[in-house]
Design an enzyme around this catalytic site. Sequence first.
Site, PDB file in Angstrom:
ATOM      1  N   GLU A   1      33.829  35.987  53.468  1.00  0.00           N
ATOM      2  CA  GLU A   1      32.589  36.253  53.004  1.00  0.00           C
ATOM      3  C   GLU A   1      32.033  35.332  51.977  1.00  0.00           C
ATOM      4  O   GLU A   1      32.325  35.123  51.082  1.00  0.00           O
ATOM      5  CB  GLU A   1      32.270  37.612  52.511  1.00  0.00           C
ATOM      6  CG  GLU A   1      32.837  38.825  53.558  1.00  0.00           C
ATOM      7  CD  GLU A   1      33.146  40.159  53.059  1.00  0.00           C
ATOM      8  OE1 GLU A   1      32.883  40.329  51.782  1.00  0.00           O
ATOM      9  OE2 GLU A   1      33.655  41.016  53.591  1.00  0.00           O
TER      10      GLU A   1
ATOM     11  N   HIS B   1      35.683  46.302  40.955  1.00  0.00           N
ATOM     12  CA  HIS B   1      35.906  44.613  41.132  1.00  0.00           C
ATOM     13  C   HIS B   1      37.009  44.372  40.239  1.00  0.00           C
ATOM     14  O   HIS B   1      36.934  43.259  39.566  1.00  0.00           O
ATOM     15  CB  HIS B   1      34.401  43.987  40.930  1.00  0.00           C
ATOM     16  CG  HIS B   1      33.484  44.490  41.720  1.00  0.00           C
ATOM     17  ND1 HIS B   1      32.646  45.355  41.575  1.00  0.00           N
ATOM     18  CD2 HIS B   1      33.022  43.640  42.700  1.00  0.00           C
ATOM     19  CE1 HIS B   1      31.609  45.510  42.575  1.00  0.00           C
ATOM     20  NE2 HIS B   1      31.925  44.295  43.250  1.00  0.00           N
TER      21      HIS B   1
ATOM     22  N   LEU C   1      30.467  41.269  56.660  1.00  0.00           N
ATOM     23  CA  LEU C   1      31.079  42.069  55.671  1.00  0.00           C
ATOM     24  C   LEU C   1      31.844  43.018  56.313  1.00  0.00           C
ATOM     25  O   LEU C   1      31.516  44.290  56.640  1.00  0.00           O
ATOM     26  CB  LEU C   1      29.914  42.770  54.661  1.00  0.00           C
ATOM     27  CG  LEU C   1      29.119  41.950  53.980  1.00  0.00           C
ATOM     28  CD1 LEU C   1      28.134  42.765  53.225  1.00  0.00           C
ATOM     29  CD2 LEU C   1      29.845  40.813  53.141  1.00  0.00           C
TER      30      LEU C   1
ATOM     31  N   GLN D   1      36.844  38.735  48.904  1.00  0.00           N
ATOM     32  CA  GLN D   1      35.898  38.727  47.874  1.00  0.00           C
ATOM     33  C   GLN D   1      36.522  39.049  46.482  1.00  0.00           C
ATOM     34  O   GLN D   1      36.479  38.428  45.424  1.00  0.00           O
ATOM     35  CB  GLN D   1      34.318  38.907  48.297  1.00  0.00           C
ATOM     36  CG  GLN D   1      33.463  38.071  47.535  1.00  0.00           C
ATOM     37  CD  GLN D   1      32.144  38.283  47.830  1.00  0.00           C
ATOM     38  OE1 GLN D   1      31.268  39.386  47.943  1.00  0.00           O
ATOM     39  NE2 GLN D   1      31.693  37.438  48.425  1.00  0.00           N
ATOM     40  N   PHE D   2      36.935  40.232  46.479  1.00  0.00           N
ATOM     41  CA  PHE D   2      37.442  40.675  45.631  1.00  0.00           C
ATOM     42  C   PHE D   2      38.790  41.910  45.988  1.00  0.00           C
ATOM     43  O   PHE D   2      38.583  42.314  47.144  1.00  0.00           O
ATOM     44  CB  PHE D   2      36.592  41.978  44.769  1.00  0.00           C
ATOM     45  CG  PHE D   2      35.498  40.980  43.892  1.00  0.00           C
ATOM     46  CD1 PHE D   2      35.606  40.738  42.510  1.00  0.00           C
ATOM     47  CD2 PHE D   2      34.457  40.616  44.471  1.00  0.00           C
ATOM     48  CE1 PHE D   2      34.739  40.111  41.786  1.00  0.00           C
ATOM     49  CE2 PHE D   2      33.272  40.133  43.759  1.00  0.00           C
ATOM     50  CZ  PHE D   2      33.744  39.862  42.367  1.00  0.00           C
ATOM     51  N   ALA D   3      39.874  41.681  45.184  1.00  0.00           N
ATOM     52  CA  ALA D   3      40.979  42.520  45.878  1.00  0.00           C
ATOM     53  C   ALA D   3      40.837  44.000  46.233  1.00  0.00           C
ATOM     54  O   ALA D   3      41.252  44.515  46.876  1.00  0.00           O
ATOM     55  CB  ALA D   3      42.025  42.445  45.070  1.00  0.00           C
ATOM     56  N   ASP D   4      39.751  44.405  45.458  1.00  0.00           N
ATOM     57  CA  ASP D   4      39.441  45.916  45.602  1.00  0.00           C
ATOM     58  C   ASP D   4      39.071  46.391  47.096  1.00  0.00           C
ATOM     59  O   ASP D   4      39.275  47.336  47.452  1.00  0.00           O
ATOM     60  CB  ASP D   4      38.202  46.121  44.706  1.00  0.00           C
ATOM     61  CG  ASP D   4      38.372  45.848  43.271  1.00  0.00           C
ATOM     62  OD1 ASP D   4      38.481  44.544  43.073  1.00  0.00           O
ATOM     63  OD2 ASP D   4      38.295  46.726  42.246  1.00  0.00           O
ATOM     64  N   PHE D   5      38.279  45.230  47.732  1.00  0.00           N
ATOM     65  CA  PHE D   5      37.842  45.407  48.937  1.00  0.00           C
ATOM     66  C   PHE D   5      38.954  45.198  49.969  1.00  0.00           C
ATOM     67  O   PHE D   5      38.955  45.781  51.251  1.00  0.00           O
ATOM     68  CB  PHE D   5      36.947  44.228  49.559  1.00  0.00           C
ATOM     69  CG  PHE D   5      35.568  44.053  48.397  1.00  0.00           C
ATOM     70  CD1 PHE D   5      35.348  45.458  47.598  1.00  0.00           C
ATOM     71  CD2 PHE D   5      34.927  42.860  48.265  1.00  0.00           C
ATOM     72  CE1 PHE D   5      34.345  45.318  46.439  1.00  0.00           C
ATOM     73  CE2 PHE D   5      34.075  43.129  47.509  1.00  0.00           C
ATOM     74  CZ  PHE D   5      33.539  44.109  46.602  1.00  0.00           C
TER      75      PHE D   5
ATOM     76  N   GLU E   1      36.069  43.707  56.181  1.00  0.00           N
ATOM     77  CA  GLU E   1      37.516  42.969  55.977  1.00  0.00           C
ATOM     78  C   GLU E   1      38.388  43.372  56.973  1.00  0.00           C
ATOM     79  O   GLU E   1      39.289  42.525  57.106  1.00  0.00           O
ATOM     80  CB  GLU E   1      37.797  43.634  54.598  1.00  0.00           C
ATOM     81  CG  GLU E   1      37.153  43.279  53.388  1.00  0.00           C
ATOM     82  CD  GLU E   1      35.843  43.486  53.137  1.00  0.00           C
ATOM     83  OE1 GLU E   1      34.891  42.962  52.321  1.00  0.00           O
ATOM     84  OE2 GLU E   1      35.447  44.624  53.920  1.00  0.00           O
TER      85      GLU E   1
END
Length: 331
Positions: free
Chosen positions: A36, A134, A65, A89-93, A67
């Site tokens: 993204e 995040h 968007l 974009q962030f590991a959280d996702f 994943e």
Amino acid sequence: MTTTPAIAHEATYLEAISQALDEEMSQDERVFLMGEDIGPYGGAFRVTEGFQQRYGQWRVLDTPLSESGIVGAAIGAAMMGMRPVVEMQFADFISCAFDQITEMAAKNHYRWGAEVPLVIRAPYGGGTHGGPFHSICPEAWFFHTPGLKLVAPSTAYDAKGLMKAAIRDHNPVIYFEHKFLYRRIKDILPTEDFIVPIGEADIKRAGRDLSVITYGAMVHVALEAADALDQEGIDVEVVDLRTLSPLDKDSIMTSVRKTGKVIILHEDTKTGGIGGEIAAILAEECFNALDAPIMRIAAPDIPVPFSPPLEEFFLPNMNDVITAARQLAAY
């Protein structure tokens, strides 16, 4: 005709990752990127800035968007002989792609011998005031999954070498890159091509009195604590795992057998963290070498706070390591 030899240069942790991607893409046309905002925008952290202009839209793919869709498409491409590098974009996702990672990428080789040479970049960790959505450290989710390789570099040198090794590997690799280190950590990088082998830990500081087993940003916390403890006559060995799966059990046990005392340090929350498995390994296979109880230092079992003072309290720090080391030294 003479040529001027290339000169080694200093690079940040972020620049080291970018260099590794650039070099592997230039050397192997099978390597391409998906994620993204990684195209004209260059990614949330500018790791891929200029890449789409250099390599074109088909090798630097800006994605929706989604994943799960990104990773699913990358798995298919990998099985057809490509070498995709996917950016979360962030590991959280990454949780949105959990099924694709654990049920498809991780199991395809076991299921019918199909290689899945896939790299998933996962910018993780706290210290940047990103809050609970995040800032997480999700490595333990995947540590439990056979078929995945997990790496977590702490230095710019290791960041570049492990990225190149991950791209060349024939298995799915989740590459945990710590956001706090992006522009804070620098190294002089070799000009020649190199990799850091997956599965090999590194002794970042040799010592004789106790071992600190750690990875990622916590390596630097451990090193700061070790320098302070040295003034008190406590000589600390810092073992940087670098690879979380497969674990370098030999390096872990060699260090603990030498020192007899161990602290396992990680930023992830304590319950169910990787430190618990390392502690179990040491209890099962290294018990007779221990001169004191195994100690774990980790974040408390709560979401990462938004508030900067609360986040500072939440994250393991140098004083936590110093306090634990003093207790072990006195045992």
